[in-house]
Scaffold this motif. Structure first.
Motif, PDB file in Angstrom:
ATOM      1  N   HIS A 127      49.450  -7.816  29.809  1.00 52.60           N
ATOM      2  CA  HIS A 127      50.112  -8.791  28.944  1.00 52.60           C
ATOM      3  C   HIS A 127      51.243  -8.082  28.212  1.00 52.60           C
ATOM      4  O   HIS A 127      51.026  -7.259  27.325  1.00 52.60           O
ATOM      5  CB  HIS A 127      49.115  -9.380  27.946  1.00 52.60           C
TER       6      HIS A 127
ATOM      7  N   PRO B 183      54.495  -9.745  26.856  1.00 54.91           N
ATOM      8  CA  PRO B 183      55.399 -10.893  26.718  1.00 54.91           C
ATOM      9  C   PRO B 183      56.835 -10.500  26.396  1.00 54.91           C
ATOM     10  O   PRO B 183      57.766 -11.225  26.745  1.00 54.91           O
ATOM     11  CB  PRO B 183      54.764 -11.708  25.588  1.00 54.91           C
TER      12      PRO B 183
ATOM     13  N   ARG C 166      58.468 -10.463  29.306  1.00 47.24           N
ATOM     14  CA  ARG C 166      58.219 -11.746  29.983  1.00 47.24           C
ATOM     15  C   ARG C 166      57.277 -11.564  31.166  1.00 47.24           C
ATOM     16  O   ARG C 166      57.486 -12.132  32.251  1.00 47.24           O
ATOM     17  CB  ARG C 166      59.529 -12.424  30.397  1.00 47.24           C
TER      18      ARG C 166
ATOM     19  N   THR D  89      52.998 -11.569  32.076  1.00 46.17           N
ATOM     20  CA  THR D  89      51.588 -11.701  31.752  1.00 46.17           C
ATOM     21  C   THR D  89      50.855 -11.970  33.056  1.00 46.17           C
ATOM     22  O   THR D  89      51.395 -12.625  33.958  1.00 46.17           O
ATOM     23  CB  THR D  89      51.326 -12.820  30.725  1.00 46.17           C
TER      24      THR D  89
ATOM     25  N   ARG E  85      49.167 -19.308  30.736  1.00 44.96           N
ATOM     26  CA  ARG E  85      50.072 -18.571  29.863  1.00 44.96           C
ATOM     27  C   ARG E  85      51.491 -18.390  30.411  1.00 44.96           C
ATOM     28  O   ARG E  85      52.428 -18.157  29.654  1.00 44.96           O
ATOM     29  CB  ARG E  85      49.470 -17.188  29.550  1.00 44.96           C
TER      30      ARG E  85
ATOM     31  N   VAL F 251      55.276 -17.723  28.394  1.00 40.49           N
ATOM     32  CA  VAL F 251      55.927 -16.411  28.430  1.00 40.49           C
ATOM     33  C   VAL F 251      57.298 -16.509  29.088  1.00 40.49           C
ATOM     34  O   VAL F 251      58.280 -15.920  28.615  1.00 40.49           O
ATOM     35  CB  VAL F 251      55.030 -15.385  29.151  1.00 40.49           C
TER      36      VAL F 251
ATOM     37  N   GLN G  23      55.041 -15.782  23.304  1.00 42.51           N
ATOM     38  CA  GLN G  23      54.115 -14.655  23.420  1.00 42.51           C
ATOM     39  C   GLN G  23      52.973 -14.933  24.396  1.00 42.51           C
ATOM     40  O   GLN G  23      52.246 -14.020  24.775  1.00 42.51           O
ATOM     41  CB  GLN G  23      53.532 -14.323  22.043  1.00 42.51           C
ATOM     42  N   GLY G  24      52.780 -16.194  24.777  1.00 42.70           N
ATOM     43  CA  GLY G  24      51.702 -16.526  25.706  1.00 42.70           C
ATOM     44  C   GLY G  24      50.323 -16.475  25.100  1.00 42.70           C
ATOM     45  O   GLY G  24      49.329 -16.718  25.782  1.00 42.70           O
TER      46      GLY G  24
ATOM     47  N   THR H 164      53.034 -19.464  19.305  1.00 40.34           N
ATOM     48  CA  THR H 164      53.355 -18.376  20.234  1.00 40.34           C
ATOM     49  C   THR H 164      54.794 -17.895  20.126  1.00 40.34           C
ATOM     50  O   THR H 164      55.164 -16.927  20.787  1.00 40.34           O
ATOM     51  CB  THR H 164      53.121 -18.795  21.697  1.00 40.34           C
TER      52      THR H 164
END
Length: 360
Positions: free
Chosen positions: A103, A105, A108, A110, A132, A136, A141-142, A344
């Motif tokens: 992960h 983010p 970009r 995840t 998610r 993202v 941020q997802g 997010t």
């Protein structure tokens, strides 16, 4: 109202949580049944070995673990339905989170492993996965994705309220009196303590916080951990499971290391309060961390308001995150947002998820 199953494999890597619920994907949620299926030690080690990996060819070690993970989720679905006495045909949808292995983010990127099409074929139930990626890709941020679900549950509770989920990573959903939501990962949850205990041959986790309770917090090590720049950033923000380097506790006795890392989790939560629109009147805690009496006492001391497990308001703290992904699966099918700018950091409210129908 739809009858759905939510599936969650969290950053603590304990196992699979499977929840059966009915929901409209907006404000109505009815809990029906829940099971948790622990991972065996061998599979847990294989899953741990995937953490931090990036995409492989589909034939590498991550792909093999993904297939095994998906099949284990299919078994969890069968066990849940057997417990509830419900046939697969009665289920409208499965929300399948998979397991996060990477992960980032800010890049970009995840990645939640889990094959939704394979799960749909194995269970005979349509699946929504990949919750998610859309957030993202749009610049969010997802994570966390549970706040809108927490808001639905908390509609009749006094606010502002903090709902704190302590899994491997900890995250908060702040719910204001007007229904507004702010959310973020607060910092480490159980992951650092779990890894510390495992590394020292003291089990898989600090049961009830007993080891931490027998140790002393090292103030210098705690201060070093808290110098991480993450804590100065405003919400929304999110973390990878392995974002923090536990090097400051490396030379401590086992119990002192557990105490210091537990204090790190609690202090991380306290550090988010100045970034919230208003201090919560109370905190409700879900996830495995609520079973850690030492951690709960540290949270109460640092937050200065009531801190209690979500069971005190009738929620099931073990089932909650799995339920959330059943709820989000319905929202995905309705085209409703799964995330908002304040949860997010995504520029606009954003839906997500990938649908896998049953093949004719």
């Amino acid at each position: 109202m739809r009858t759905v199953i939510g599936l969650m494999s969290g950053t603590s890597m304990d196992g699979i949580d499977a929840a059966l619920l009915r929901t409209d994907g907006v404000a109505k949620v009815e809990s029906l049944a829940f099971v948790t299926i622990p991972y065996g030690d061998g599979f847990r080690a294989e899953l741990r070995g995937c953490l931090g990996k990036r995409k492989d060819s589909g034939k590498g070690p991550v792909a093999a673990v993904e297939r095994a993970l998906t099949d284990a989720h299919a078994d969890a679905v069968r066990r849940l339905l057997d417990k509830a006495g419900v046939a697969p045909a009665a289920i409208d949808l499965i929300g399948f989170h998979g397991h996060t292995i990477h992960h980032a983010p800010d890049e970009r990127r995840t990645w939640q492993i889990g094959d939704g099409a394979r799960l749909a074929a194995a269970t005979g139930i349509a699946v929504v996965d990949d919750f998610r990626s859309a957030d993202v890709a749009a610049g969010g941020q997802g994570a966390p994705l549970v706040p809108l679900f927490h808001r639905a549950l908390a509609e009749d509770l006094p606010r502002p309220l903090g709902v704190l989920n302590i899994g491997g990573v900890a995250n908060v959903s702040w719910i204001g009196a007007d229904g507004s939501v702010v959310a973020c990962d607060t910092g480490p949850g159980n992951a650092l303590v779990d890894d510390w205990v495992l590394r020292h041959g003291a089990g898989r986790y600090d049961d009830g916080g007993a080891l931490a309770a027998s140790g002393r917090v090292d103030a210098a090590a705690l201060a070093a951990l808290l110098r991480h720049p993450y804590f100065d950033r405003p919400a929304p923000k999110s973390l990878d499971r392995d974002a923090f380097d536990p090097a400051p506790v490396a030379g401590l006795a086992v119990a002192d290391g557990a105490a210091t890392l537990t204090a790190f989790t609690a202090e991380s939560v306290a550090r988010i309060v100045p970034h919230l629109p208003a201090a919560p009147r109370r905190w409700l805690v879900c996830g495995g961390g609520r079973h850690n009496a030492t951690l709960m006492a540290m949270l109460a001391e640092r937050l200065g308001v009531p801190v209690a497990a979500v069971e005190t308001v009738g929620w099931d703290g073990d089932a909650l995150e799995a339920q959330a992904f059943g709820y989000l699966a319905v929202r995905s099918r309705l085209g409703l947002p799964l995330s908002e700018p304040a949860t997010t950091g995504v520029p606009v409210p954003t839906t997500g998820g990938r649908f896998h129908p049953i093949e004719a």
